[in-house]
Enzyme design. Sequence first.
Site, short mmCIF file in Angstrom:
data_model
loop_
_atom_site.label_atom_id
_atom_site.label_comp_id
_atom_site.label_asym_id
_atom_site.label_seq_id
_atom_site.Cartn_x
_atom_site.Cartn_y
_atom_site.Cartn_z
CG ASP A 82 29.90 46.52 14.08
OD1 ASP A 82 30.44 47.09 13.12
OD2 ASP A 82 28.66 46.31 14.15
CB THR A 233 18.57 44.84 11.55
OG1 THR A 233 19.35 45.95 12.00
CG2 THR A 233 17.12 45.08 11.90
P1 13P Z 1 22.18 46.11 9.81
O1 13P Z 1 21.74 46.05 11.23
O2 13P Z 1 21.41 47.10 9.02
O3 13P Z 1 22.25 44.77 9.19
O4 13P Z 1 23.68 46.68 9.82
C1 13P Z 1 24.71 45.92 10.40
C2 13P Z 1 25.98 46.68 10.42
O5 13P Z 1 26.29 47.42 9.52
C3 13P Z 1 26.89 46.45 11.55
O6 13P Z 1 27.96 47.34 11.55
#
Ligand code: 13P
Length: 284
Positions: A82, A233
Amino acid sequence: MYLISSQEMLKKAQRECYAVPAFNIHNLETIQVVIDTAKQMQSPVILAATPATYSYAGIQYLISICKTAASIHHFPFALHLDHHENISDIQTKIEAGIRSIMIDASHHPFEENIDIVSKMVAFSHKYNASVEAELGRLGGQEDDLIVDHKDSAFTDPDAAKEYVERTRIDSLAVAIGSAHGLYKGEPKLDFDRLAKIRNKVDIPLVLHGASGIPEQMVKQSISLGICKVNVATELKIAFSDALKQDFKLHPDANDPRHYMQPAKAAMKKIVEDKIRICGSAGKL
Ligand code: 13P
């Protein structure tokens, strides 16, 4: 058992109009929650980890735990990079066995972004690793990646078409108003823009920053072409809030086999809910 690329699962999601959830994991417990829940619900799933997570847990530890999970459950899934930016770091992780990557060159000007991503695609495809990249820029905070609101930028549909054609990426992360981390007010997604991007681009589209986006908005995004929904999150908050609460109730607790249980249960509820919203249950 091996770790698979995201390519086939996202294409299937695109054909059948649902989204594959991508959950950020950090350690053994969070991997167990995601895999056990996805297996129970028969949902395809992507486990995502940022550079900071690989540094924290160790590349080999994460890969080994995930391979073991896939093997125990007879359940192939993708362990994904990611928001990775460093090319040699990505190459090392592909060589170590990862087959699903995001190269984030969204902070570079258009031509430079294309140049970096194209090189990464050429390398990754030799290993059958799928490549996601971002055009436009999401605001908010994802681990060490902090983008001030004034530096965020929406994805331009015409530029998206050219970007996909020239880079030959497998999926496109779009900036349509979502942000990493928690929202101050109700998030506003630009669905017209998403529809225009969908009209110009035929590869799977990715929604980052899905924590805190209301269910109906996520569903509408999926109906307009989103095939991968990223959640981090909300999982962290559920896990840590339950842990804090448990220590409050049991201040003398010291056994991780006990105090981790409520945290895992709270995270599991979020994973179940996101799988339901993505419409991916039963799609294995
Ligand atoms: P959030 O932390 O807002 O859920 O985003 C996750 C994300 O986009 C990981 O690349």
